[in-house]
Design a protein around this motif. Structure first.
Motif, PDB file in Angstrom:
ATOM      1  N   ALA A  81      -1.587   0.593 -11.954  1.00 48.15           N
ATOM      2  CA  ALA A  81      -0.818   1.160 -10.841  1.00 48.15           C
ATOM      3  C   ALA A  81      -1.475   0.933  -9.484  1.00 48.15           C
ATOM      4  CB  ALA A  81      -0.618   2.661 -11.062  1.00 48.15           C
ATOM      5  N   CYS A  82      -2.800   0.854  -9.448  1.00 46.55           N
ATOM      6  CA  CYS A  82      -3.505   0.865  -8.167  1.00 46.55           C
ATOM      7  C   CYS A  82      -4.344  -0.399  -7.947  1.00 46.55           C
ATOM      8  CB  CYS A  82      -4.439   2.083  -8.082  1.00 46.55           C
ATOM      9  SG  CYS A  82      -3.862   3.548  -8.986  1.00 46.55           S
ATOM     10  N   CYS A  85      -4.204  -3.094  -5.065  1.00 42.85           N
ATOM     11  CA  CYS A  85      -4.589  -2.747  -3.693  1.00 42.85           C
ATOM     12  C   CYS A  85      -5.978  -2.124  -3.579  1.00 42.85           C
ATOM     13  CB  CYS A  85      -3.584  -1.769  -3.087  1.00 42.85           C
ATOM     14  SG  CYS A  85      -1.900  -2.382  -3.065  1.00 42.85           S
ATOM     15  N   HIS A  86      -6.555  -1.703  -4.699  1.00 41.95           N
ATOM     16  CA  HIS A  86      -7.834  -0.986  -4.617  1.00 41.95           C
ATOM     17  C   HIS A  86      -8.871  -1.590  -5.558  1.00 41.95           C
ATOM     18  CE1 HIS A  86      -6.492   2.483  -2.196  1.00 41.95           C
ATOM     19  NE2 HIS A  86      -5.392   2.506  -2.927  1.00 41.95           N
ATOM     20  N   ALA A  96      -6.137  -4.286   0.066  1.00 39.83           N
ATOM     21  CA  ALA A  96      -5.105  -3.746   0.970  1.00 39.83           C
ATOM     22  C   ALA A  96      -5.425  -2.278   1.260  1.00 39.83           C
ATOM     23  CB  ALA A  96      -3.731  -3.880   0.334  1.00 39.83           C
ATOM     24  N   ARG A 106     -14.985  12.607  -1.536  1.00 42.19           N
ATOM     25  CA  ARG A 106     -15.384  11.751  -0.411  1.00 42.19           C
ATOM     26  C   ARG A 106     -14.564  12.190   0.803  1.00 42.19           C
ATOM     27  NH1 ARG A 106     -14.442   5.428  -1.360  1.00 42.19           N
ATOM     28  NH2 ARG A 106     -12.587   5.544  -0.034  1.00 42.19           N
ATOM     29  N   ALA A 109     -10.284   9.293   4.605  1.00 36.86           N
ATOM     30  CA  ALA A 109     -10.213   8.223   5.622  1.00 36.86           C
ATOM     31  C   ALA A 109     -11.587   7.857   6.162  1.00 36.86           C
ATOM     32  CB  ALA A 109      -9.260   8.635   6.753  1.00 36.86           C
ATOM     33  N   TYR A 116      -7.202   3.098   8.938  1.00 37.21           N
ATOM     34  CA  TYR A 116      -6.322   4.083   8.292  1.00 37.21           C
ATOM     35  C   TYR A 116      -5.125   4.410   9.180  1.00 37.21           C
ATOM     36  CZ  TYR A 116      -9.990   5.073   4.838  1.00 37.21           C
ATOM     37  OH  TYR A 116     -10.905   4.989   3.836  1.00 37.21           O
ATOM     38  N   SER A 117      -4.062   4.891   8.533  1.00 35.59           N
ATOM     39  CA  SER A 117      -2.889   5.376   9.264  1.00 35.59           C
ATOM     40  C   SER A 117      -3.259   6.642  10.043  1.00 35.59           C
ATOM     41  CB  SER A 117      -1.772   5.707   8.269  1.00 35.59           C
ATOM     42  OG  SER A 117      -2.184   6.760   7.421  1.00 35.59           O
ATOM     43  N   TRP A 130     -11.434  14.501  -0.249  1.00 34.02           N
ATOM     44  CA  TRP A 130     -10.507  14.258  -1.357  1.00 34.02           C
ATOM     45  C   TRP A 130     -10.852  15.175  -2.520  1.00 34.02           C
ATOM     46  CZ3 TRP A 130      -6.037  12.448  -0.543  1.00 34.02           C
ATOM     47  CH2 TRP A 130      -5.802  11.430   0.389  1.00 34.02           C
ATOM     48  N   LEU A 135      -6.146  14.949  -3.870  1.00 31.95           N
ATOM     49  CA  LEU A 135      -5.833  13.707  -4.589  1.00 31.95           C
ATOM     50  C   LEU A 135      -4.562  13.870  -5.421  1.00 31.95           C
ATOM     51  CD1 LEU A 135      -9.303  12.445  -5.889  1.00 31.95           C
ATOM     52  CD2 LEU A 135      -7.776  11.215  -4.329  1.00 31.95           C
ATOM     53  N   THR A 149       1.773   7.332   5.829  1.00 31.06           N
ATOM     54  CA  THR A 149       0.685   6.603   5.167  1.00 31.06           C
ATOM     55  C   THR A 149       1.036   5.129   5.008  1.00 31.06           C
ATOM     56  OG1 THR A 149      -0.732   6.441   3.227  1.00 31.06           O
ATOM     57  CG2 THR A 149       1.515   7.200   2.837  1.00 31.06           C
ATOM     58  N   LYS A 150       0.006   4.288   5.072  1.00 33.64           N
ATOM     59  CA  LYS A 150       0.199   2.843   4.888  1.00 33.64           C
ATOM     60  C   LYS A 150       0.239   2.490   3.409  1.00 33.64           C
ATOM     61  CE  LYS A 150      -3.211   1.247   7.772  1.00 33.64           C
ATOM     62  NZ  LYS A 150      -3.978   0.127   8.328  1.00 33.64           N
ATOM     63  N   MET A 151      -0.041   3.459   2.556  1.00 29.61           N
ATOM     64  CA  MET A 151      -0.076   3.183   1.113  1.00 29.61           C
ATOM     65  C   MET A 151       1.348   3.050   0.573  1.00 29.61           C
ATOM     66  SD  MET A 151      -2.317   4.949  -1.785  1.00 29.61           S
ATOM     67  CE  MET A 151      -1.541   6.006  -2.972  1.00 29.61           C
ATOM     68  N   ALA A 152       1.722   1.822   0.259  1.00 31.26           N
ATOM     69  CA  ALA A 152       3.082   1.547  -0.218  1.00 31.26           C
ATOM     70  C   ALA A 152       3.139   1.762  -1.730  1.00 31.26           C
ATOM     71  CB  ALA A 152       3.483   0.115   0.149  1.00 31.26           C
ATOM     72  N   TYR A 153       3.119   3.003  -2.130  1.00 31.39           N
ATOM     73  CA  TYR A 153       3.124   3.374  -3.541  1.00 31.39           C
ATOM     74  C   TYR A 153       3.988   4.626  -3.667  1.00 31.39           C
ATOM     75  CZ  TYR A 153       1.286   5.327  -7.916  1.00 31.39           C
ATOM     76  OH  TYR A 153       1.170   5.875  -9.160  1.00 31.39           O
TER      77      TYR A 153
HETATM   78  C1  HEC Z   1       0.576  -1.333  -2.385  1.00 33.65           C
HETATM   79  C2  HEC Z   1      -0.821  -1.063  -2.255  1.00 33.65           C
HETATM   80  C3  HEC Z   1      -1.368   0.237  -2.825  1.00 33.65           C
HETATM   81  C4  HEC Z   1      -1.185   0.771  -4.084  1.00 33.65           C
HETATM   82  C5  HEC Z   1      -0.348   0.236  -5.211  1.00 33.65           C
HETATM   83  C6  HEC Z   1      -1.991   1.968  -4.121  1.00 33.65           C
HETATM   84  N1  HEC Z   1      -2.625   2.165  -2.924  1.00 33.65           N
HETATM   85 FE1  HEC Z   1      -3.871   3.679  -2.433  1.00 33.65          FE
HETATM   86  N2  HEC Z   1      -3.992   3.021  -0.536  1.00 33.65           N
HETATM   87  C7  HEC Z   1      -3.367   1.883  -0.053  1.00 33.65           C
HETATM   88  C8  HEC Z   1      -3.529   1.837   1.382  1.00 33.65           C
HETATM   89  C9  HEC Z   1      -2.989   0.757   2.319  1.00 33.65           C
HETATM   90  C10 HEC Z   1      -4.268   2.987   1.743  1.00 33.65           C
HETATM   91  C11 HEC Z   1      -4.607   3.467   3.143  1.00 33.65           C
HETATM   92  C12 HEC Z   1      -3.558   4.517   3.452  1.00 33.65           C
HETATM   93  C13 HEC Z   1      -3.454   4.983   4.894  1.00 33.65           C
HETATM   94  O1  HEC Z   1      -4.276   4.622   5.731  1.00 33.65           O
HETATM   95  O2  HEC Z   1      -2.518   5.749   5.148  1.00 33.65           O
HETATM   96  C14 HEC Z   1      -4.561   3.684   0.498  1.00 33.65           C
HETATM   97  C15 HEC Z   1      -5.306   4.856   0.430  1.00 33.65           C
HETATM   98  C16 HEC Z   1      -5.627   5.507  -0.736  1.00 33.65           C
HETATM   99  C17 HEC Z   1      -6.496   6.650  -0.830  1.00 33.65           C
HETATM  100  C18 HEC Z   1      -7.243   7.282   0.327  1.00 33.65           C
HETATM  101  C19 HEC Z   1      -8.599   6.617   0.429  1.00 33.65           C
HETATM  102  C20 HEC Z   1      -9.485   7.093   1.564  1.00 33.65           C
HETATM  103  O3  HEC Z   1     -10.511   6.445   1.790  1.00 33.65           O
HETATM  104  O4  HEC Z   1      -9.197   8.099   2.219  1.00 33.65           O
HETATM  105  C21 HEC Z   1      -6.536   7.013  -2.139  1.00 33.65           C
HETATM  106  C22 HEC Z   1      -7.295   8.179  -2.732  1.00 33.65           C
HETATM  107  C23 HEC Z   1      -5.698   6.093  -2.864  1.00 33.65           C
HETATM  108  N3  HEC Z   1      -5.154   5.193  -1.977  1.00 33.65           N
HETATM  109  C24 HEC Z   1      -5.475   6.160  -4.217  1.00 33.65           C
HETATM  110  C25 HEC Z   1      -4.569   5.336  -4.894  1.00 33.65           C
HETATM  111  C26 HEC Z   1      -4.274   5.455  -6.287  1.00 33.65           C
HETATM  112  C27 HEC Z   1      -4.956   6.430  -7.219  1.00 33.65           C
HETATM  113  C28 HEC Z   1      -3.311   4.528  -6.567  1.00 33.65           C
HETATM  114  C29 HEC Z   1      -2.608   4.289  -7.879  1.00 33.65           C
HETATM  115  C30 HEC Z   1      -2.074   5.438  -8.560  1.00 33.65           C
HETATM  116  C31 HEC Z   1      -3.022   3.816  -5.344  1.00 33.65           C
HETATM  117  N4  HEC Z   1      -3.811   4.331  -4.349  1.00 33.65           N
HETATM  118  C32 HEC Z   1      -2.123   2.790  -5.221  1.00 33.65           C
HETATM  119  C33 HEC Z   1      -2.687   0.958  -0.786  1.00 33.65           C
HETATM  120  C34 HEC Z   1      -2.256   1.137  -2.096  1.00 33.65           C
END
Ligand code: HEC
Length: 182
Positions: A81-82, A85-86, A96, A106, A109, A116-117, A130, A135, A149-153
């Motif tokens: 799932a993640c 991008c991670h 990403a 932690r 951001a 970060y957004s 977190w 979380l 949020t920039k996280m496209a999930y």
């Molecule tokens: C399409 C890409 C993508 C996917 C899939 C994704 N993430 Fe992210 N994630 C990002 C991005 C981009 C950010 C930065 C978000 C922001 O700045 O708003 C982020 C931020 C985060 C953060 C915050 C980190 C911080 O340093 O503060 C966490 C925790 C996280 N993701 C967990 C997950 C988990 C767990 C999954 C799967 C269940 C997941 N992400 C799936 C792109 C993704």
């Protein structure tokens, strides 16, 4: 001059109209009887009923979700799932999204050099770290937690699968954060 017979006819007509009107009043009040409430006023929904409604959508506490979670199952689920991008390994950089090594407790951001957004930067001011609660809320519904949020999930709505993911994230540390008391 009106004779007495004429007078009697008129008086009789007037009387019978009066009787008819009175009779109508009695008759209609017998049919349309207004129910007097025991206590005057309108019934409003009681506070008890109103308060009970949101309980149906109550979020399962994260401690309860974690208690039955399986980090080994979570490893596969998280990578699927993640992983696009991670990164998860110690010392790994951002893709990403920022690296998730040591993510539990932690500061929000805080990955060096990651842009970060504004939403997540705002969350850093209020929620600070977190925690498992933060979380859990973010992974359940990323946009619900941080609106732009920039996280496209889309989020993991299944408590069991989300719990497994959280348990795996917890394991990404030299000394994993203690589980929460139930
Ligand atoms: C399409 C890409 C993508 C996917 C899939 C994704 N993430 Fe992210 N994630 C990002 C991005 C981009 C950010 C930065 C978000 C922001 O700045 O708003 C982020 C931020 C985060 C953060 C915050 C980190 C911080 O340093 O503060 C966490 C925790 C996280 N993701 C967990 C997950 C988990 C767990 C999954 C799967 C269940 C997941 N992400 C799936 C792109 C993704």
């Amino acid at each position: 001059m009106m004779d007495s017979f004429e007078f009697n006819k008129i008086a009789g007509a007037v009387l019978s109209v009066l009787l008819f009107v009175m009779g109508l009043g009695i008759f209609s009040s017998a049919i349309f009887h207004a129910q007097q409430p025991k206590t005057p006023g309108y019934d409003l929904p009681s506070a008890e009923v109103a308060a009970a409604a949101p309980a149906a959508v109550a979020i399962v506490p994260v401690a309860q979700i974690l208690a039955s979670a399986d980090p080994a199952k979570g490893a596969g689920a998280t990578k699927a799932a993640c992983g696009a991008c991670h990164n998860f390994e110690q010392g790994s950089g951002s893709k990403a999204g920022p690296t998730l090594y040591g993510i539990v407790n932690r500061p929000i951001a805080s990955a060096a050099g990651f842009a970060y957004s504004s939403s997540l930067q705002e969350k850093a001011k209020t929620d600070k770290e977190w925690s498992f609660e933060a979380l859990n809320a973010f992974i359940l519904n990323p946009k619900g937690y941080a609106s732009n949020t920039k996280m496209a999930y889309g989020g993991e709505k299944n408590d069991g699968r989300r719990g497994d993911i959280l348990a795996y994230l917890r394991s990404l540390a030299s000394s994993p954060a203690p589980l929460l008391a139930k």
